[in-house]
Design a protein around this motif. Structure first.
Motif, PDB file in Angstrom:
ATOM      1  N   THR A   1      26.199  24.303   7.595  1.00 38.83           N
ATOM      2  CA  THR A   1      26.638  23.705   8.862  1.00 38.83           C
ATOM      3  C   THR A   1      25.379  23.285   9.607  1.00 38.83           C
TER       4      THR A   1
ATOM      5  N   ALA B   1      25.142  22.729  13.575  1.00 46.43           N
ATOM      6  CA  ALA B   1      25.927  23.548  14.499  1.00 46.43           C
ATOM      7  C   ALA B   1      25.070  24.453  15.383  1.00 46.43           C
TER       8      ALA B   1
ATOM      9  N   VAL C   1      29.242  27.160  14.783  1.00 48.10           N
ATOM     10  CA  VAL C   1      29.062  27.448  13.352  1.00 48.10           C
ATOM     11  C   VAL C   1      30.397  27.805  12.708  1.00 48.10           C
TER      12      VAL C   1
ATOM     13  N   THR D   1      32.860  24.712  12.699  1.00 47.90           N
ATOM     14  CA  THR D   1      32.384  23.700  11.753  1.00 47.90           C
ATOM     15  C   THR D   1      32.622  24.155  10.324  1.00 47.90           C
ATOM     16  N   ALA D   2      32.274  25.410  10.030  1.00 46.99           N
ATOM     17  CA  ALA D   2      32.471  25.937   8.679  1.00 46.99           C
ATOM     18  C   ALA D   2      33.950  25.931   8.299  1.00 46.99           C
TER      19      ALA D   2
ATOM     20  N   GLN E   1      35.158  22.370   7.601  1.00 49.35           N
ATOM     21  CA  GLN E   1      34.607  21.827   6.359  1.00 49.35           C
ATOM     22  C   GLN E   1      35.230  22.494   5.134  1.00 49.35           C
TER      23      GLN E   1
ATOM     24  N   GLY F   1      29.060  18.481   4.408  1.00 46.62           N
ATOM     25  CA  GLY F   1      28.234  19.685   4.443  1.00 46.62           C
ATOM     26  C   GLY F   1      27.773  20.183   3.095  1.00 46.62           C
TER      27      GLY F   1
END
Length: 325
Positions: free
Chosen positions: A96, A99, A301, A304-305, A308, A320
């Motif tokens: 990430t 982030a 983080v 975003t993770a 993704q 990513g």
């Protein structure tokens, strides 16, 4: 599709867990910490592994992880993951990257001002019942030249904020050939100059901040020979990875007065072995890898993770993913 089992080995913010909870395709096990021997015992049950900087994803982990399809690093650096081996086994590695960039950039300035104005030393003096005002006469950042080695997401944010503080900035990145490639205000800023080498940055800067990944080319990047190129009384900040600045060489330069101060957020190994001379040095400000440790960064983080990972397994997206599998 059948449920994807995801192991979170090093903790995960609530916002990211909430995203997973709304998608029935994922079964999540979230742990605040996972000992290395425990990870080896349980990893075979999971298709996806999420780590921060604490867990090491070694060949042994991947050999035991017979169902692994995706390894996710919450953050940017992947030096705790054997990426070449993952690639050889057809396991995708994802990070990430942006982030936590803002949090790390702000940490650079927190350390810079702490170092220049000797704030931790002054605070400790007060705790000891002393009023040593004249002992802690520091230096201003305005008008100084900040040297940046590495101009990725974090380096660029640091550069922009340094210009706003009235600093001059000189930067080098082997992947960037022209200042215009930086884009935005920085690409045309008269306060920023693009250097052709690490050595050019070191000769020009009053303060040097490191923003490069850890690999064979950057290990011991700041060593005694390169420190000798720097201005007398210059400062070094390492918020990238432990081992990029040689701690022994930095301490020696502090002792002989070549460097005026240093600040470290990262070490090799982590956690370090105690006692550690670096932590006791009177001209050094050290903190325990807090660069990404803001509530906002942890939330970014995790979300975003989660986004993704869901895209990877449900739609075949590769946002990513840093390796080719």
């Amino acid at each position: 599709m059948s449920q994807v089992r995801v192991l979170i080995a090093d903790g995960f913010a609530k916002d990211g867990l909430d995203i997973f909870s709304k998608n029935s395709s994922f079964q999540i096990e979230s742990r605040k910490a996972t000992p290395a021997d425990e990870l080896l015992k349980i990893i075979a049950d999971y298709q996806c592994l999420i780590v921060r900087s604490a867990s090491k994803v070694t060949k042994d982990v991947m050999d035991k992880g017979t169902n692994l399809k995706l390894i996710v690093r919450g953050g940017a650096g992947v030096d705790n993951i054997d990426v070449p081996y993952a690639t050889s086994k057809g396991i995708a590695v994802m990070n990430t990257a942006t982030a936590n960039s803002l949090a790390v950039a702000e940490q650079v300035f927190a350390l810079m001002f702490s170092m220049l104005r000797m704030i931790p030393q002054g605070a400790m003096s007060l705790r000891d019942g002393k009023w040593e005002k004249s002992k802690f006469t520091g230096r201003e950042a305005t008008g100084k030249t900040l040297g940046l080695i590495g101009l990725g997401n974090i380096g660029r944010i640091v550069a922009e904020k340094a210009v706003a503080f009235g600093m001059k900035v000189v930067g080098f990145d082997p992947m960037i050939k022209l200042q215009a490639q930086l884009g935005g205000a920085l690409g045309a800023s008269s306060a920023f100059s693009f250097a052709g080498s690490v050595e050019e940055v070191l000769r020009a800067a009053h303060i040097v901040s490191l923003h490069v990944p850890k690999n064979k080319d950057t290990l011991n990047l700041i060593n005694s020979a390169r420190i000798d190129l720097m201005r007398d009384g210059a400062y070094v900040i390492n918020c990238s990875r432990g081992g990029i600045a040689n701690e022994d060489d930095v301490m020696a330069a502090l002792d002989r007065g070549k460097l005026g101060g240093a600040a470290f957020d990262v070490y090799d190994p982590e956690p370090p072995q105690f006692p550690k001379k670096l932590f006791e040095h009177p001209k050094c400000v050290c903190v325990p890898h807090l660069g990404a440790s803001s509530h906002e960064a942890q939330d970014r983080v995790s979300t975003t993770a989660a986004d993704q990972i869901i895209g990877f397994f449900t739609e075949g997206k590769r946002l990513g993913v840093i390796n080719k599998v």
